[in-house]
Write a protein that holds these residues in place. Sequence first.
Motif, PDB file in Angstrom:
ATOM      1  N   ALA A 161       5.501   0.947  -4.420  1.00  0.00           N
ATOM      2  CA  ALA A 161       6.008   1.034  -3.042  1.00  0.00           C
ATOM      3  C   ALA A 161       7.404   1.649  -3.009  1.00  0.00           C
ATOM      4  O   ALA A 161       7.688   2.530  -2.190  1.00  0.00           O
ATOM      5  CB  ALA A 161       6.015  -0.358  -2.409  1.00  0.00           C
ATOM      6  N   PHE A 195       2.066  -2.588  -9.083  1.00  0.00           N
ATOM      7  CA  PHE A 195       1.998  -3.355  -7.843  1.00  0.00           C
ATOM      8  C   PHE A 195       2.298  -4.810  -8.171  1.00  0.00           C
ATOM      9  O   PHE A 195       1.441  -5.513  -8.678  1.00  0.00           O
ATOM     10  CB  PHE A 195       0.609  -3.220  -7.213  1.00  0.00           C
ATOM     11  CG  PHE A 195       0.257  -1.823  -6.820  1.00  0.00           C
ATOM     12  CD1 PHE A 195       0.609  -1.325  -5.579  1.00  0.00           C
ATOM     13  CD2 PHE A 195      -0.403  -0.990  -7.716  1.00  0.00           C
ATOM     14  CE1 PHE A 195       0.297  -0.025  -5.226  1.00  0.00           C
ATOM     15  CE2 PHE A 195      -0.719   0.317  -7.370  1.00  0.00           C
ATOM     16  CZ  PHE A 195      -0.363   0.805  -6.118  1.00  0.00           C
ATOM     17  N   SER A 205       2.807  -7.450  -3.398  1.00  0.00           N
ATOM     18  CA  SER A 205       2.008  -6.465  -2.672  1.00  0.00           C
ATOM     19  C   SER A 205       0.790  -7.111  -2.030  1.00  0.00           C
ATOM     20  O   SER A 205       0.171  -7.995  -2.601  1.00  0.00           O
ATOM     21  CB  SER A 205       1.499  -5.381  -3.621  1.00  0.00           C
ATOM     22  OG  SER A 205       2.548  -4.773  -4.289  1.00  0.00           O
ATOM     23  N   ASP A 206       0.474  -6.655  -0.876  1.00  0.00           N
ATOM     24  CA  ASP A 206      -0.773  -7.044  -0.244  1.00  0.00           C
ATOM     25  C   ASP A 206      -1.897  -6.309  -0.982  1.00  0.00           C
ATOM     26  O   ASP A 206      -1.873  -5.085  -1.078  1.00  0.00           O
ATOM     27  CB  ASP A 206      -0.730  -6.603   1.230  1.00  0.00           C
ATOM     28  CG  ASP A 206      -1.954  -7.057   1.988  1.00  0.00           C
ATOM     29  OD1 ASP A 206      -3.038  -7.149   1.365  1.00  0.00           O
ATOM     30  OD2 ASP A 206      -1.840  -7.304   3.190  1.00  0.00           O
ATOM     31  N   HIS A 226      -3.330  -3.077   0.210  1.00  0.00           N
ATOM     32  CA  HIS A 226      -2.550  -1.844   0.168  1.00  0.00           C
ATOM     33  C   HIS A 226      -2.757  -1.058  -1.115  1.00  0.00           C
ATOM     34  O   HIS A 226      -2.455   0.128  -1.187  1.00  0.00           O
ATOM     35  CB  HIS A 226      -1.068  -2.160   0.321  1.00  0.00           C
ATOM     36  CG  HIS A 226      -0.745  -2.697   1.670  1.00  0.00           C
ATOM     37  ND1 HIS A 226       0.318  -3.534   1.898  1.00  0.00           N
ATOM     38  CD2 HIS A 226      -1.369  -2.523   2.863  1.00  0.00           C
ATOM     39  CE1 HIS A 226       0.338  -3.856   3.184  1.00  0.00           C
ATOM     40  NE2 HIS A 226      -0.670  -3.263   3.780  1.00  0.00           N
ATOM     41  N   ALA A 243      -2.918   3.005  -1.593  1.00  0.00           N
ATOM     42  CA  ALA A 243      -1.990   3.692  -2.478  1.00  0.00           C
ATOM     43  C   ALA A 243      -2.746   4.552  -3.489  1.00  0.00           C
ATOM     44  O   ALA A 243      -2.399   5.708  -3.727  1.00  0.00           O
ATOM     45  CB  ALA A 243      -1.115   2.677  -3.208  1.00  0.00           C
TER      46      ALA A 243
END
Lengths: 429, 186
Positions: A49, A73, A77-78, A81, A85
């Motif tokens: 991110a 990640f 992190s969700d 997502h 990504a």
Amino acid sequence: MERSDGGGEISAMRSRISSDSSTAAGEDRLSALPDDILVLVLMRLHTAAAAAQTSVLSRRWRRLWALLPELRFPSSSDPRHIASALLAHQAPLAFLDVATEDAAAESVAAWVPAATRRLSGSLVFTNRTPAANAADEGDAPCERKRGAAFIDLPCFGNATAVSLDVGYLGVVAPLAGVFARLTKLRLAHVHFHSSCALGDAVSSRRCPSLEKLTVRYAMGVTDLAVRSSSLRRMKLENMDSLEKLTVVTPALKHLTVLTCFYRGRRRRPVADIEARQLKVLRWGDLFDRSSVKLGKMKHLQSVCPDVFLVYGYPPNDPCLALLRCFKIIHELCLTLVYLPDINDRPYLLEDMKMLPGVTSLHLGLTSNGHAFGTCLFHILKLCSGTRKLALEISGKSLEEQTTCPADCICDEHQNWKTEELLLNHLQEV
Amino acid sequence: MEVDKGKGEAEETRKVAEADRDTVTLKSSDGKLFEVSKEAAARLSTVLAGMIAGGSIDDNGTDLKQIGSEALENVVDYCNKHANSIPSAALISSSISFNTAPFKEPEEWERKFVDRLSHDALFDLVEAANFLGMERLLDVTCHKISEMMKGKSPDQIREVFNIKNDYTKEELEEIRQELAWAFYDD
């Protein structure tokens, strides 16, 4: 010359020699660096991110993050997502690290296929769950939620190393497909679907390059048959449902089996081990010579049997039975344990009447504060040929008359000639 | 090891010019001469290693026209410091284990080495390290740059590095939507 594509820019910029003038003049020296250097910088921002957020800096930065060979990640992190990504990312992935907290199988299934297509190196996935933490602390793992979804593992065709710690999510190993480049596989806290043919998936036919296999805290595999000509190291630990183990691995050097059969319903180890090149055998598990077959192991150097209780009720058969398989062994690792409370428990060390001929003896002792001199003497008497002794004493002392201070861990490495040193040691005790 | 700065001493040294010298002389774009341990240069720079192996090292000072004297002094300083430092266990272990970052963190002295550099000197050094194929020095300098970016908003990063925002408002909004996953987590 690697990374020389920036050379032209360097010489062009080199006309200026004095420092600090450019900052004042508003020169953007960072964006002027070549892509591969900026990728090195972005990689060090650690999370995918953070790297992707640099897209908004300027057009120069728009797609730089998508060139990263490594994506991380972290658990904040969700999980939803991750798939987005991976879809937006463009370069082959040498390293993908995903951590989640108590993720559901569905959310994992959302990104795994995208990861598989992109991955050309290692994947590390860790799903931290209360159940997995409890298992690590020694509690019995929970039963899988009924009706919970299973993750269909894809075939990681281009991955070289895969580590999946899924926190007791249900997993179905792929029934077909070849893991052509996979050399390392580590599976932890996995609940395999009952029909899962784990052995088939990791054997040479479908995993021709696998060198290292570790399975820890796995449920659902009752019959594991591994036939691999490439495997060098294998470690099976706490595979709760295991009833039968078949290992045909001509190149295997290290084999560790820890508390798999102990937890089985039948409490009877059935195993057939064929590993001609085996050097180190660590068998901390039930052992019965009539049901565990050890093939020829001419190169075997080190044996580490199950723990031996100095006082207690459960007979130390697994340890003694394994020891009886060997007449001579270069290195023997014995672990002797005094339970904290040994009152009314029988002294079992007399059961150990002989040991293989040993050159190097590694003795692990958990004394729990009890005096262990006699026990030590007994063992050393049986190993009169020992040239090298390593003594590791550990454990919390629960009694006052302790021979070593609380929580002490002492290490001794000495070369000694036995007879004299036995006496020396006796004086110390 | 002190650095010779193009004075007579370096010339004297070169006149001795034996084939088995344990240093090499490098010449910056502005003509200054620097001596560096041959072993460290070959170990830390793929380009210098290639030149040493290929015999294209000039005893009168190998021309590095792309590197200014200040950056070259830092390169040489780094090489010499590296030659004298004992690598930590973390640096020696080459195998990538599953759960650690595949790249190595800078050593304490390496952090200090880049921390004292001015903004421009840092970038000069990155470029020099890139040109000379010095992987480790690139790691260390890029790590420093990343530290300068961490925890900052895009505006703050633009300010530190003089990055000109050439997006339109609409474009920015589009990117933020496209990369919602990256911005959501904050």
